[in-house]
Design a protein around this motif. Structure first.
Motif, short mmCIF file in Angstrom:
data_model
loop_
_atom_site.label_atom_id
_atom_site.label_comp_id
_atom_site.label_asym_id
_atom_site.label_seq_id
_atom_site.Cartn_x
_atom_site.Cartn_y
_atom_site.Cartn_z
N LEU A 248 -0.90 14.98 -9.25
CA LEU A 248 -0.19 14.78 -7.98
C LEU A 248 -1.02 14.03 -6.95
O LEU A 248 -0.53 13.14 -6.26
N ASN A 249 -2.30 14.41 -6.87
CA ASN A 249 -3.13 13.79 -5.84
C ASN A 249 -3.46 12.34 -6.16
O ASN A 249 -4.03 11.63 -5.33
N LYS A 250 -3.11 11.89 -7.37
CA LYS A 250 -3.35 10.50 -7.74
C LYS A 250 -2.14 9.60 -7.43
O LYS A 250 -2.26 8.38 -7.48
N LEU A 251 -1.00 10.23 -7.15
CA LEU A 251 0.20 9.44 -6.82
C LEU A 251 0.17 9.07 -5.34
O LEU A 251 0.99 9.52 -4.54
N VAL A 252 -0.79 8.22 -4.98
CA VAL A 252 -1.05 7.93 -3.57
C VAL A 252 0.07 7.13 -2.91
O VAL A 252 0.19 7.13 -1.69
N TYR A 253 0.88 6.44 -3.71
CA TYR A 253 1.96 5.65 -3.15
C TYR A 253 3.33 6.32 -3.33
O TYR A 253 4.36 5.67 -3.11
N LEU A 254 3.33 7.59 -3.76
CA LEU A 254 4.61 8.26 -4.00
C LEU A 254 5.47 8.30 -2.75
O LEU A 254 6.67 8.05 -2.79
N SER A 255 4.85 8.60 -1.61
CA SER A 255 5.62 8.67 -0.36
C SER A 255 6.27 7.34 -0.03
O SER A 255 7.42 7.29 0.43
N VAL A 256 5.55 6.26 -0.28
CA VAL A 256 6.11 4.92 0.00
C VAL A 256 7.30 4.64 -0.91
O VAL A 256 8.35 4.17 -0.48
N GLY A 257 7.13 4.98 -2.22
CA GLY A 257 8.22 4.74 -3.16
C GLY A 257 9.45 5.55 -2.82
O GLY A 257 10.58 5.03 -2.83
N LEU A 258 9.26 6.82 -2.49
CA LEU A 258 10.40 7.67 -2.13
C LEU A 258 11.05 7.21 -0.83
O LEU A 258 12.27 7.30 -0.67
N VAL A 311 2.67 3.04 -11.30
CA VAL A 311 1.66 2.11 -11.81
C VAL A 311 0.71 1.69 -10.69
O VAL A 311 -0.51 1.68 -10.86
N ALA A 312 1.26 1.36 -9.53
CA ALA A 312 0.42 0.93 -8.40
C ALA A 312 -0.51 2.06 -7.96
O ALA A 312 -1.68 1.81 -7.61
N SER A 313 -0.03 3.31 -7.99
CA SER A 313 -0.86 4.45 -7.60
C SER A 313 -2.03 4.62 -8.55
O SER A 313 -3.18 4.81 -8.12
N LEU A 314 -1.76 4.55 -9.85
CA LEU A 314 -2.81 4.74 -10.84
C LEU A 314 -3.85 3.62 -10.78
O LEU A 314 -5.05 3.85 -10.94
N ILE A 315 -3.38 2.40 -10.54
CA ILE A 315 -4.32 1.27 -10.39
C ILE A 315 -5.18 1.46 -9.16
O ILE A 315 -6.40 1.22 -9.18
N LYS A 316 -4.56 1.92 -8.07
CA LYS A 316 -5.28 2.12 -6.81
C LYS A 316 -6.41 3.14 -6.97
O LYS A 316 -7.55 2.91 -6.56
N VAL A 317 -6.10 4.31 -7.56
CA VAL A 317 -7.12 5.35 -7.66
C VAL A 317 -8.20 4.99 -8.68
O VAL A 317 -9.33 5.49 -8.58
#
Length: 328
Positions: A248-258, A311-317
């Protein structure tokens, strides 16, 4: 979509049977859920949802099946957002790992019952006042904007009014008593922190439904599809908690996507409201000629945004480990 009463009854009975089986498994031997076990349960519930959607396709056509799948994916993705708060609640109440599964199961069952009432009320509101889509649409756009700029960085669990009433009215023990929700001490009946945290999970989920329910009504107006999409999303949520809790803590862009998804559905709702407009101060009370967003486009946007976000979140972290969020 014509849904006979017997189908409603069969659906609810089927859900209760699943919950009963799950409860028996949990109560038989409380244990800490492993990644492998959680994976199997997630696959099981997702497979059930897919089979259900295919059944709708077979008996009612692609349009309704597409609406179900779009609603289910949207509810599931928004439910993932709820997991951030669930992690914080579990930590706040120091729930033992072996009892977390039961807490989630009962809490989510409470949420499903409350969501059912919320969905019924929403369906009646939409049927009587079509202009409510303007309000739903504006609310989703605002919620999406707020989510994009606040995310989860400042989130912490705060007891809501229902929890405060529970603590005020019912005597609560200081410590857990195994998996028991109620105990008798010196002839007096007490509730345990297990009961309180179940109420916390259920009532907190209902607050999240304030945006997810209007969102799914923007994808389908069929009450049966709204309810079943919510049910399948919630039933699979607790296992997803154990499966991706560490991610969960790796999905840094989840809020943006939602936020993009909520904004998109909000615009869709407003366009539909304009297309069926009856408000006298808009275009003289006549429908407005606006583009129609079909379920195929809606489904493509929802899935596409979630894929890009992940994908963007995983690349970012991977490139910037410090970007990982701290949930503790």
């Amino acid at each position: 979509m014509n849904v006979p009463v017997w189908l409603w009854i069969a659906t609810i009975v089927g859900l209760l049977v699943l919950i009963a089986i799950d409860l028996v498994i949990v109560d038989r031997k409380p244990h800490e859920v492993t990644i492998g076990e959680a994976s199997r349960w997630v696959v099981f519930y997702v497979a059930l949802a897919v089979l259900f959607g295919l059944g709708i396709w077979m008996f009612s056509g692609w349009q309704f099946a597409g609406e179900f799948f779009a609603g289910y994916i949207t509810e599931y993705s928004l439910s993932i957002d709820n997991l951030f708060i669930f992690v914080i609640i579990m930590s706040t109440f120091s729930v033992p790992a072996i009892h977390q599964h039961k807490v989630l199961l009962i809490g989510i069952l409470m949420a499903l019952v409350m969501r059912g009432a919320f969905i019924a009320a929403g369906a009646q509101l939409i049927e009587r006042f079509t202009w409510v889509f303007f309000l739903f649409g504006a609310f989703l756009i605002y919620t999406g904007w707020k989510l994009a700029f606040t995310g989860h960085d400042d989130e912490e669990f705060k007891e809501n009014a229902l929890l405060r009433v529970v603590r005020k009215v019912l005597p609560v023990t200081q410590d857990y008593h195994g998996s028991k929700s109620f105990v008798r001490i010196d002839g007096k009946r007490w509730v345990t922190p297990m009961f309180v945290v179940m109420v916390a999970i259920g009532s907190t989920d209902l607050l999240f439904a304030l945006d997810s329910i209007p969102a799914i009504f923007g994808l389908t107006k069929e009450t049966y599809l709204v309810f079943t999409a919510n049910a399948f999303a919630l039933m699979g949520l607790r296992q997803l908690y154990f499966l991706i809790g560490g991610l969960l803590n790796k999905l840094v862009y989840l809020s943006v996507g939602l936020s993009v998804i909520l904004g998109f559905i909000g615009v869709k709702l407003i366009l539909e409201a304009l297309a069926g407009n009856q408000l006298p101060f808009i275009n003289g009370g006549q429908p407005v000629d606006v583009p129609h967003i079909g379920i195929e486009l809606s489904l493509s946007v929802i899935v596409g945004v979630l894929l890009v976000t992940t994908v963007a979140s995983l690349i970012k972290v991977r490139r910037d480990p410090e970007a990982v969020k701290q949930l503790d």
